[in-house]
Design a protein around this motif. Sequence first.
Motif, mmCIF file in Angstrom:
data_model
loop_
_atom_site.group_PDB
_atom_site.id
_atom_site.type_symbol
_atom_site.label_atom_id
_atom_site.label_comp_id
_atom_site.label_asym_id
_atom_site.label_seq_id
_atom_site.Cartn_x
_atom_site.Cartn_y
_atom_site.Cartn_z
ATOM 1 N N SER A 1 0.857 -1.188 0.000
ATOM 2 C CA SER A 1 0.000 0.000 0.000
ATOM 3 C C SER A 1 0.891 1.236 0.000
ATOM 4 C CB SER A 1 -0.962 -0.011 1.196
ATOM 5 O OG SER A 1 -0.257 -0.007 2.423
ATOM 6 N N ASP B 1 -4.269 4.630 2.745
ATOM 7 C CA ASP B 1 -3.606 4.512 1.462
ATOM 8 C C ASP B 1 -4.362 5.394 0.474
ATOM 9 O OD1 ASP B 1 -2.454 3.561 -0.960
ATOM 10 O OD2 ASP B 1 -3.683 1.767 -0.942
ATOM 11 N N VAL C 1 -4.475 0.419 -3.167
ATOM 12 C CA VAL C 1 -5.473 -0.640 -2.960
ATOM 13 C C VAL C 1 -6.889 -0.051 -3.007
ATOM 14 C CG1 VAL C 1 -6.201 -2.551 -1.485
ATOM 15 C CG2 VAL C 1 -3.799 -1.813 -1.471
ATOM 16 N N PRO D 1 -9.715 -2.234 0.161
ATOM 17 C CA PRO D 1 -8.910 -3.073 1.055
ATOM 18 C C PRO D 1 -9.751 -3.951 1.971
ATOM 19 C CG PRO D 1 -8.935 -0.811 1.836
ATOM 20 C CD PRO D 1 -9.605 -0.805 0.493
ATOM 21 N N GLU E 1 -5.723 -5.994 4.937
ATOM 22 C CA GLU E 1 -4.969 -4.987 4.192
ATOM 23 C C GLU E 1 -5.007 -3.634 4.894
ATOM 24 O OE1 GLU E 1 -5.625 -7.175 -0.143
ATOM 25 O OE2 GLU E 1 -6.951 -5.542 0.488
ATOM 26 N N THR F 1 -1.731 -1.601 6.309
ATOM 27 C CA THR F 1 -1.482 -0.179 6.071
ATOM 28 C C THR F 1 -1.278 0.558 7.383
ATOM 29 O OG1 THR F 1 -2.721 -0.156 3.990
ATOM 30 C CG2 THR F 1 -2.452 1.949 5.116
ATOM 31 N N LEU G 1 -9.648 3.464 -1.199
ATOM 32 C CA LEU G 1 -8.828 4.312 -2.072
ATOM 33 C C LEU G 1 -9.571 5.576 -2.511
ATOM 34 C CD1 LEU G 1 -6.132 4.610 -3.490
ATOM 35 C CD2 LEU G 1 -7.013 3.231 -5.377
#
Length: 356
Positions: free
Chosen positions: A153, A175, A179, A182, A186, A190, A284
């Motif tokens: 990320s 992030d 990604v 996520p 994930e 991050t 994102l």
Amino acid sequence: MSEGHLLDSLAAKLVKHPKRIVFPEGTNAKVVRAASRYAQMRMGPVVLLGQPDLIRRQAKTQKVDLNRVMLLDPVEGQDRQMFKDFLRSEAGGSKLKLSQIDDTLSDPIVYGTLMLRFGQVDGLVAGVGAYSGNVLRPLIRMIPRLPHIARISSATLLECEDGKTGDGGILVVGDAAVVPRPTSDELAATAVGLAGLKKRLTGRNARVALLSYSTRGSASMNEETGKVIEATKKARELAKQIGLPGEFDGEMQLDAALDPKKAKLKIADSVVAGRADCLVFPDLNTGNIAVKGIQHFGRVRTYGNILLGMRLPAAEISRGAEEEEVLGVAAIVGILAVEYRKLYPEPASPAVALGK
């Protein structure tokens, strides 16, 4: 830490531990100016990729010095054969024609990535003249990922003029680049990546807020808020597993994360709320829009995107980045290179790098 002090503090550290940075977009005007400043400030030597004559012409136009700057044309690079062997060794590489491999290696971003992979440079900064995917794909494919990280990320550093937000005016957020949607794993990766970045840059433990439109159940529980709550638990577990100190809390709204008065009303028992210096965006869309909005409306310097989760430091910067951001990102990557070499030593020989 007031505006402008971040770059000064990073440069002071790098003068003592200089690191070599490769800029694949060596003919870009902003890159040439930033690379020259990086070298002249004694943060380390620089490699600019591209046709040397075009780079020199650009430097002359920009009126900058190329002392301590190496110019290298990927088409004529002396390590092309070694890099070809590496590309053939990759999954599916044996099926590629020699002409396809030659074409791939003629891409400065691919060539720069392989220079990083083989230890010829300490860090890479690219993206001013390329789409994000063209920068990210070679890096994600060729640079090993850290074993505890679910997915690569990114992080963006914000240097706030007020000197009060975050940790002395410094916020680390992500992030905003890699990604799209996520998972909780994930998001946790991050969160831990942001905390690790903050620790390496400042030496201080992070206070990480995992953001949502809800604060501790203020909105009805659903898949989105539940994912952030689960990610918070996983971030704490992951940080403990790898021995990274810091505080993690969520789900919480942005005002509760940054404003002490709002935090007292909404989430008084949190050690993060109102004092967060790292912010994890839930997806994102949110992250990218937030960072672009800050760049447009805020009195804030931004430095990103620093890639998280790889064994070697690199950054994918926006095509809209200005010279100052390119320089600042290079300095951050250089500082990370100092730390990464201690924590994640890379193979010292091409044979080992090729897995032999």
